[in-house]
Motif scaffolding. Structure first.
Motif, PDB file in Angstrom:
ATOM      1  N   PHE A  38       0.840  -1.196   0.000  1.00  0.00           N
ATOM      2  CA  PHE A  38       0.000   0.000   0.000  1.00  0.00           C
ATOM      3  C   PHE A  38       0.878   1.250   0.000  1.00  0.00           C
ATOM      4  O   PHE A  38       0.635   2.203  -0.736  1.00  0.00           O
ATOM      5  N   CYS A  39       1.900   1.249   0.843  1.00  0.00           N
ATOM      6  CA  CYS A  39       2.830   2.377   0.932  1.00  0.00           C
ATOM      7  C   CYS A  39       3.499   2.622  -0.429  1.00  0.00           C
ATOM      8  O   CYS A  39       3.650   3.769  -0.849  1.00  0.00           O
ATOM      9  N   GLU A  45       2.321   7.722  -6.188  1.00  0.00           N
ATOM     10  CA  GLU A  45       1.418   8.849  -6.439  1.00  0.00           C
ATOM     11  C   GLU A  45       1.947  10.152  -5.840  1.00  0.00           C
ATOM     12  O   GLU A  45       1.260  11.171  -5.862  1.00  0.00           O
ATOM     13  N   GLY A  46       3.143  10.108  -5.253  1.00  0.00           N
ATOM     14  CA  GLY A  46       3.728  11.305  -4.669  1.00  0.00           C
ATOM     15  C   GLY A  46       3.195  11.636  -3.285  1.00  0.00           C
ATOM     16  O   GLY A  46       3.339  12.758  -2.813  1.00  0.00           O
ATOM     17  N   LYS A 157      -5.673   9.219  -2.465  1.00  0.00           N
ATOM     18  CA  LYS A 157      -5.256  10.232  -3.448  1.00  0.00           C
ATOM     19  C   LYS A 157      -6.441  11.117  -3.816  1.00  0.00           C
ATOM     20  O   LYS A 157      -6.322  12.339  -3.873  1.00  0.00           O
ATOM     21  N   LYS A 158      -7.595  10.515  -4.054  1.00  0.00           N
ATOM     22  CA  LYS A 158      -8.798  11.261  -4.410  1.00  0.00           C
ATOM     23  C   LYS A 158      -9.200  12.226  -3.286  1.00  0.00           C
ATOM     24  O   LYS A 158      -9.520  13.388  -3.539  1.00  0.00           O
ATOM     25  N   CYS A 159      -9.172  11.755  -2.050  1.00  0.00           N
ATOM     26  CA  CYS A 159      -9.511  12.616  -0.908  1.00  0.00           C
ATOM     27  C   CYS A 159      -8.579  13.822  -0.832  1.00  0.00           C
ATOM     28  O   CYS A 159      -9.030  14.959  -0.629  1.00  0.00           O
ATOM     29  N   LEU A 160      -7.285  13.585  -0.986  1.00  0.00           N
ATOM     30  CA  LEU A 160      -6.309  14.672  -0.900  1.00  0.00           C
ATOM     31  C   LEU A 160      -6.463  15.648  -2.058  1.00  0.00           C
ATOM     32  O   LEU A 160      -6.332  16.860  -1.873  1.00  0.00           O
TER      33      LEU A 160
END
Length: 172
Positions: A38-39, A45-46, A157-160
């Protein structure tokens, strides 16, 4: 994704100005390495993520030096009613109610979280548990667990990104 409150987006900024994501796992125990994989997805994705092989206790100095307001731990976890690839999100308060009980690592999770809170290293801790299918010696993740890890990384990623867009719109 099976979630026990809170929701994924609610544990990320802006609610918390600083946060640290830890991916936990044993690299040679099949699905137990899901936190590490996961990490890797987050890093691609940065998005910063710290890999903690064999348990959170092996990253205590990073947590102490970083002093995040919120610590998010992603790990394989056995929980009641879970099926391979199911995901739960729980706060440290919910751990007292045995929602997410079994760590696959050496130090009991509740004790570790108490140490972190008592030392003042973090204010809030959330656990994201992914139910494993295989915990045998091996390097391959099961299809269900791999899919859950990828999906979870995409969701974070979407949340951020949504938060970033909202902040930019607000600042205009």
């Amino acid at each position: 994704m099976h979630q026990s409150s809170p929701t994924l987006c609610s544990i990320l900024p802006p609610r918390s100005r600083s946060f640290l994501v830890l991916g936990v796992g044993s690299p040679l125990r099949s699905d137990d390495r899901v936190g590490l994989v996961f990490c890797d997805y987050l890093l691609e994705e940065g998005i910063n993520c710290v890999k903690c092989e064999y348990g959170v206790e092996n990253c205590m100095d990073i947590i102490t030096n970083t002093k995040p307001e919120t610590l998010i731990i992603v790990d394989a976890a056995l929980f009641n009613g879970g099926k391979p690839g199911d995901v739960v999100i729980v706060s440290e308060d919910a751990l007292a109610d045995s929602v997410l009980p079994v760590s696959t690592h050496s130090m009991p999770l509740q004790l570790l979280l108490k140490v972190l809170k008592d030392r003042g290293d973090v204010k809030e801790i959330f656990i994201i548990g992914i139910y494993p299918k295989l915990l045998d010696v091996g390097e391959d993740l099961s299809r269900e667990v791999l899919s859950a890890a990828k999906s979870l990384a995409r969701e974070i990623k979407k949340c951020l990104e949504e938060e970033r867009r909202e902040r930019q719109r607000f600042c205009k």
